[in-house]
Design an enzyme around this catalytic site. Structure first.
Site, PDB file in Angstrom:
ATOM      1  N   GLN A 122      59.360  54.581  37.854  1.00  0.00           N
ATOM      2  CA  GLN A 122      59.208  55.905  38.446  1.00  0.00           C
ATOM      3  C   GLN A 122      57.887  56.615  38.146  1.00  0.00           C
ATOM      4  O   GLN A 122      57.611  57.656  38.722  1.00  0.00           O
ATOM      5  CB  GLN A 122      60.399  56.783  38.021  1.00  0.00           C
ATOM      6  CG  GLN A 122      61.697  56.328  38.682  1.00  0.00           C
ATOM      7  CD  GLN A 122      62.922  56.954  38.046  1.00  0.00           C
ATOM      8  OE1 GLN A 122      63.307  56.581  36.944  1.00  0.00           O
ATOM      9  NE2 GLN A 122      63.514  57.919  38.711  1.00  0.00           N
ATOM     10  N   ARG A 158      61.248  58.135  25.414  1.00  0.00           N
ATOM     11  CA  ARG A 158      62.015  57.078  26.058  1.00  0.00           C
ATOM     12  C   ARG A 158      61.223  56.572  27.261  1.00  0.00           C
ATOM     13  O   ARG A 158      60.908  57.333  28.174  1.00  0.00           O
ATOM     14  CB  ARG A 158      63.377  57.597  26.511  1.00  0.00           C
ATOM     15  CG  ARG A 158      64.202  56.518  27.154  1.00  0.00           C
ATOM     16  CD  ARG A 158      65.635  56.933  27.399  1.00  0.00           C
ATOM     17  NE  ARG A 158      66.283  55.869  28.143  1.00  0.00           N
ATOM     18  CZ  ARG A 158      66.974  56.051  29.258  1.00  0.00           C
ATOM     19  NH1 ARG A 158      67.160  57.260  29.752  1.00  0.00           N
ATOM     20  NH2 ARG A 158      67.497  55.024  29.890  1.00  0.00           N
ATOM     21  N   HIS A 190      65.180  49.041  33.552  1.00  0.00           N
ATOM     22  CA  HIS A 190      65.576  50.345  34.083  1.00  0.00           C
ATOM     23  C   HIS A 190      65.355  50.283  35.596  1.00  0.00           C
ATOM     24  O   HIS A 190      64.242  50.418  36.075  1.00  0.00           O
ATOM     25  CB  HIS A 190      64.715  51.444  33.435  1.00  0.00           C
ATOM     26  CG  HIS A 190      65.210  52.843  33.674  1.00  0.00           C
ATOM     27  ND1 HIS A 190      65.491  53.721  32.649  1.00  0.00           N
ATOM     28  CD2 HIS A 190      65.456  53.524  34.811  1.00  0.00           C
ATOM     29  CE1 HIS A 190      65.896  54.882  33.162  1.00  0.00           C
ATOM     30  NE2 HIS A 190      65.874  54.788  34.477  1.00  0.00           N
ATOM     31  N   ASN A 244      69.738  50.159  31.693  1.00  0.00           N
ATOM     32  CA  ASN A 244      70.117  51.536  31.980  1.00  0.00           C
ATOM     33  C   ASN A 244      71.147  51.591  33.102  1.00  0.00           C
ATOM     34  O   ASN A 244      70.945  50.993  34.156  1.00  0.00           O
ATOM     35  CB  ASN A 244      68.868  52.326  32.404  1.00  0.00           C
ATOM     36  CG  ASN A 244      69.153  53.809  32.570  1.00  0.00           C
ATOM     37  OD1 ASN A 244      69.598  54.482  31.634  1.00  0.00           O
ATOM     38  ND2 ASN A 244      68.936  54.326  33.767  1.00  0.00           N
ATOM     39  N   GLU A 245      72.227  52.267  32.870  1.00  0.00           N
ATOM     40  CA  GLU A 245      73.207  52.598  33.921  1.00  0.00           C
ATOM     41  C   GLU A 245      73.652  51.408  34.767  1.00  0.00           C
ATOM     42  O   GLU A 245      73.494  51.408  35.991  1.00  0.00           O
ATOM     43  CB  GLU A 245      72.641  53.708  34.824  1.00  0.00           C
ATOM     44  CG  GLU A 245      72.402  55.001  34.066  1.00  0.00           C
ATOM     45  CD  GLU A 245      71.885  56.147  34.948  1.00  0.00           C
ATOM     46  OE1 GLU A 245      71.682  55.940  36.153  1.00  0.00           O
ATOM     47  OE2 GLU A 245      71.698  57.247  34.413  1.00  0.00           O
ATOM     48  N   ASN A 265      73.821  59.460  29.419  1.00  0.00           N
ATOM     49  CA  ASN A 265      73.029  60.218  30.384  1.00  0.00           C
ATOM     50  C   ASN A 265      73.973  61.221  31.027  1.00  0.00           C
ATOM     51  O   ASN A 265      74.917  60.839  31.722  1.00  0.00           O
ATOM     52  CB  ASN A 265      72.455  59.309  31.470  1.00  0.00           C
ATOM     53  CG  ASN A 265      71.496  58.257  30.917  1.00  0.00           C
ATOM     54  OD1 ASN A 265      71.088  58.319  29.756  1.00  0.00           O
ATOM     55  ND2 ASN A 265      71.137  57.288  31.741  1.00  0.00           N
ATOM     56  N   TYR A 323      74.529  64.829  33.263  1.00  0.00           N
ATOM     57  CA  TYR A 323      73.971  65.887  34.122  1.00  0.00           C
ATOM     58  C   TYR A 323      74.973  66.975  34.456  1.00  0.00           C
ATOM     59  O   TYR A 323      74.722  68.150  34.265  1.00  0.00           O
ATOM     60  CB  TYR A 323      73.380  65.273  35.405  1.00  0.00           C
ATOM     61  CG  TYR A 323      72.166  64.443  35.090  1.00  0.00           C
ATOM     62  CD1 TYR A 323      70.935  65.050  34.904  1.00  0.00           C
ATOM     63  CD2 TYR A 323      72.251  63.062  34.913  1.00  0.00           C
ATOM     64  CE1 TYR A 323      69.812  64.301  34.558  1.00  0.00           C
ATOM     65  CE2 TYR A 323      71.134  62.310  34.570  1.00  0.00           C
ATOM     66  CZ  TYR A 323      69.922  62.938  34.403  1.00  0.00           C
ATOM     67  OH  TYR A 323      68.821  62.211  34.052  1.00  0.00           O
ATOM     68  N   GLU A 364      69.580  60.956  28.488  1.00  0.00           N
ATOM     69  CA  GLU A 364      69.071  61.726  29.633  1.00  0.00           C
ATOM     70  C   GLU A 364      69.867  63.009  29.769  1.00  0.00           C
ATOM     71  O   GLU A 364      71.096  63.000  29.675  1.00  0.00           O
ATOM     72  CB  GLU A 364      69.201  60.949  30.955  1.00  0.00           C
ATOM     73  CG  GLU A 364      68.251  59.793  31.079  1.00  0.00           C
ATOM     74  CD  GLU A 364      68.409  59.025  32.392  1.00  0.00           C
ATOM     75  OE1 GLU A 364      68.912  59.594  33.383  1.00  0.00           O
ATOM     76  OE2 GLU A 364      68.023  57.846  32.411  1.00  0.00           O
ATOM     77  N   GLU A 371      61.919  60.015  42.570  1.00  0.00           N
ATOM     78  CA  GLU A 371      63.384  59.962  42.518  1.00  0.00           C
ATOM     79  C   GLU A 371      63.970  59.360  43.791  1.00  0.00           C
ATOM     80  O   GLU A 371      64.756  59.985  44.503  1.00  0.00           O
ATOM     81  CB  GLU A 371      63.952  61.348  42.249  1.00  0.00           C
ATOM     82  CG  GLU A 371      63.826  61.781  40.789  1.00  0.00           C
ATOM     83  CD  GLU A 371      64.642  60.921  39.816  1.00  0.00           C
ATOM     84  OE1 GLU A 371      65.598  60.254  40.245  1.00  0.00           O
ATOM     85  OE2 GLU A 371      64.289  60.913  38.631  1.00  0.00           O
TER      86      GLU A 371
END
Ligand SMILES: *[C@@H]1O[C@H](CO)[C@@H](O)[C@H](O)[C@H]1NC(C)=O
Ligand SMILES: *[C@@H]1O[C@H](CO)[C@@H](O)[C@H](O)[C@H]1NC(C)=O
Ligand SMILES: *[C@@H]1O[C@H](CO)[C@@H](O)[C@H](O)[C@H]1NC(C)=O
Ligand SMILES: *[C@@H]1O[C@H](CO)[C@@H](O)[C@H](O)[C@H]1NC(C)=O
Ligand SMILES: *[C@@H]1O[C@H](CO)[C@@H](O)[C@H](O)[C@H]1NC(C)=O
Ligand SMILES: *[C@@H]1O[C@H](CO)[C@@H](O)[C@H](O)[C@H]1NC(C)=O
Length: 542
Positions: free
Chosen positions: A91, A149, A195, A240-241, A377, A379, A450, A501
């Protein structure tokens, strides 16, 4: 202006929008899609934004609170608590064709679907972190963080994904330089092995993570990283995720990588579980490798990050209470049950049946306890409503037979709606998730890897008080969880800089550093960045 680009997404575009992948922001993705269902809710016109900014902010009370002596200051966390910010290679780096990097899957996905991605033209160079890493480390230093990170691009160190295809020395050097630069500036690297992105060649040759034989390549790649950087890197995140990657690519979207696209119509998906299984085995295999070959000498730790929220029953009906637990099992349990207990949650086995792969005894063995910490993570959170008809499940795992909702049966929300993003701000959800993990998985070590909020609709991205309030309220929730015995050892704001994003491009403004695309990608600290620095240096004046 970039900040209005989200408004350029007309209702028609939204209606035809294919959700591909919104890594790091699964909940935003859900709300993004929810805006399809409830179009009037998010379709703010420019004049309404003007009005909104004159409203009394729901977060004013938080801003007052953080000036008070009851707000937990930096010194109320242990001295070695990690306070950082995060990014990912995909990103921010750019330099897709520089320094011998091979192509990644995302280069191909964006190329094939330009129309679906805002700012697709900015994808190849992004914010040019690859060229400007030294300057960027200085920005990190100014922030006052003690950990950063980041992630490594597999395609940059192994251009075709395999050791046989050759190591790219320039790529190896880049991360050596970056890691050294961080350490020289007093910042501990917290490094992601994978990631979101991986080499395109592995997808073309093997079919990516659908093919079990990718595990070996992932392991070779990880070993190269441990050998090369492990003397200095003490915190590793394997993947990640994995749940977001699997769900969004192989269940909820017509992603070009999926060969199981028809399942969006039948609502009976299989590939999603195979890909997830292989990602999980990749994690466990690499974790075992690190532990047996490197950990004793290098004295680091290894874990993985996942992303979800707290699911709260939509009503007091027992079916909704059970649905809320089911979503906890289908999101958190899908990853954490195998890692802590050696198998998928019972309810998943029951509903998904033989589409859910089975672990061999050896796999169970390497999975159990394969993580030194959990990266959370977080939100936002949602209500969970029972939905027995899978045809009506649109944006959750179809097999969970439950739907995440923003409003409950009484029309109430969890927390307040942030006026500059699409999120509802619910720090209590973070507290509840932390307590849930502590109880269910025997109090593991946790990092909040996150946490953050966008400034999508903000008139001036530098004036992001709403983000200060968001971060402060979540630091407060973290402290409350620690006081109640949860073993949290770090907190990372997402994101350091405005990041690409995915479909939202740069319109979402995630960064503590705003990037001015009209002025040589200048990095400008927002008000929230300045607040974070003051917070970390105990300079809040109380
Ligand atoms: C940045 O440049 C674009 C295109 O040249 C322009 O439309 C926009 O108004 C500029 N934004 C700012 C903040 O100057
Ligand atoms: C801070 O945390 C305390 C303890 O959980 C809670 O009672 C309070 O409401 C929180 N304050 C804010 C502004 O979130
Ligand atoms: C909090 O304190 C800062 C100075 O440290 C001040 O600028 C700000 O206005 C205060 N905010 C509130 C809501 O009292
Ligand atoms: C931080 O908070 C603690 C109480 O939790 C207090 O004793 C200490 O004085 C505070 N430090 C600063 C710098 O405000
Ligand atoms: C899986 O990978 C192997 C190589 O290890 C390859 O021979 C096989 O064709 C791949 N399977 C698929 C379905 O692509
Ligand atoms: C499930 O929902 C679909 C579409 O909403 C409907 O056509 C179908 O009849 C429903 N099935 C059952 C068993 O209620």
């Amino acid at each position: 202006m970039e900040i209005l680009s989200s408004l350029r997404i007309s209702e028609t575009t939204l209606a035809t929008l294919v959700l591909v992948l919104l890594f790091s922001i699964p909940t935003q993705a859900q709300e993004y899609i929810l805006s399809k269902q409830k179009p009037t809710q998010h379709a703010l016109s420019v004049s309404q934004i003007g009005k909104a900014s004159k409203m009394i902010n729901p977060y004013d009370s938080i801003l007052e609170f953080l000036n008070s002596s009851s707000f937990p200051n930096r010194t109320s966390f242990s001295h070695d608590f990690l306070f950082g910010t995060g990014t990912s290679a995909l990103q921010i780096e750019g330099g897709l064709h520089e320094g011998g990097r091979g192509l990644g899957i995302w280069d191909e996905i964006i190329k094939q679907n330009k129309g679906l991605y805002l700012d697709a033209a900015k994808f190849p160079s992004k914010i040019e972190h690859y060229k400007r890493y030294k300057e960027d480390v200085q920005h990190l230093k100014k922030l006052g963080i003690n950990s950063y990170r980041m992630s490594i691009s597999w395609s940059r160190v192994l251009p075709d994904g395999t050791l046989k295809g050759g190591i790219n020395q320039e790529g190896i050097n880049f991360y050596n330089n970056l890691i050294n630069e961080l350490l020289e500036n007093g910042i501990e690297p917290f490094v992601g092995i994978m990631h979101a992105d991986y080499p395109l060649a592995l997808n073309q040759k093997l079919g990516g993570f659908s093919n079990r034989s990718i595990v070996k390549h992932y392991k070779d790649y990880s070993e190269l990283l441990f050998k090369t950087y492990g003397d200095r890197v003490k915190h590793w995140i394997t993947v990640n995720e994995i749940e977001v990657t699997s769900l969004f690519t192989f269940m909820l979207s017509r992603d070009p990588l999926s060969t199981d696209q028809a399942c969006q119509n039948t609502k009976i998906c299989t590939q999603v579980y195979t890909v997830f299984h292989n990602l999980l085995i990749s994690h466990a295999t690499t974790s075992e490798l690190y532990r047996t070959k490197f950990q004793t000498v290098q004295r680091g730790e290894i874990g993985l990050s996942l992303s979800s929220g707290r699911y709260v029953p939509y009503s007091s009906k027992s079916e909704d209470v059970v649905a809320a637990q089911r979503l906890m099992d289908f999101y958190w349990g899908w990853v954490l049950d195998p890692i802590f207990h050696g198998d998928y949650p019972k309810i998943m086995k029951k509903i998904v049946g033989n589409r859910l792969p089975k672990f061999t005894e050896k796999e169970k063995h390497i999975l159990k306890g394969s993580t030194d910490f959990i990266g959370v993570n977080y939100y936002t959170s949602h209500f969970a409503r029972h939905e027995p008809n899978r045809t009506n499940v649109m944006f959750d795992n179809y097999d969970a037979l439950a739907v995440s909702e923003v409003f409950n049966a009484e029309g109430k929300t969890l927390g307040y709606k942030d006026q500059y993003s699409m999120d509802y701000v619910y720090p209590e959800g973070l507290y509840n998730v932390l307590i849930y993990i502590k109880k269910k998985y025997n109090n593991p070590k946790i990092y909040i890897t996150e946490n953050g909020i966008t400034s999508t609709k903000i008139p001036n991205p530098l004036k992001d008080e709403h983000r200060t309030a968001y971060i402060a309220a979540h630091i407060n929730a973290t402290k409350a969880a620690i006081d109640d015995g949860v073993n949290v050892q770090g907190y990372f704001v997402w994101s350091t800089f405005d990041t690409f994003e995915f479909q939202m491009g740069y319109s979402a403004h995630w960064g503590l550093y705003h990037i001015d695309f009209n002025d040589s990608l200048k990095r400008i600290p927002t008000d929230a960045a300045k607040w974070y620095t003051k917070y970390l240096t105990c300079d809040l004046g109380h």
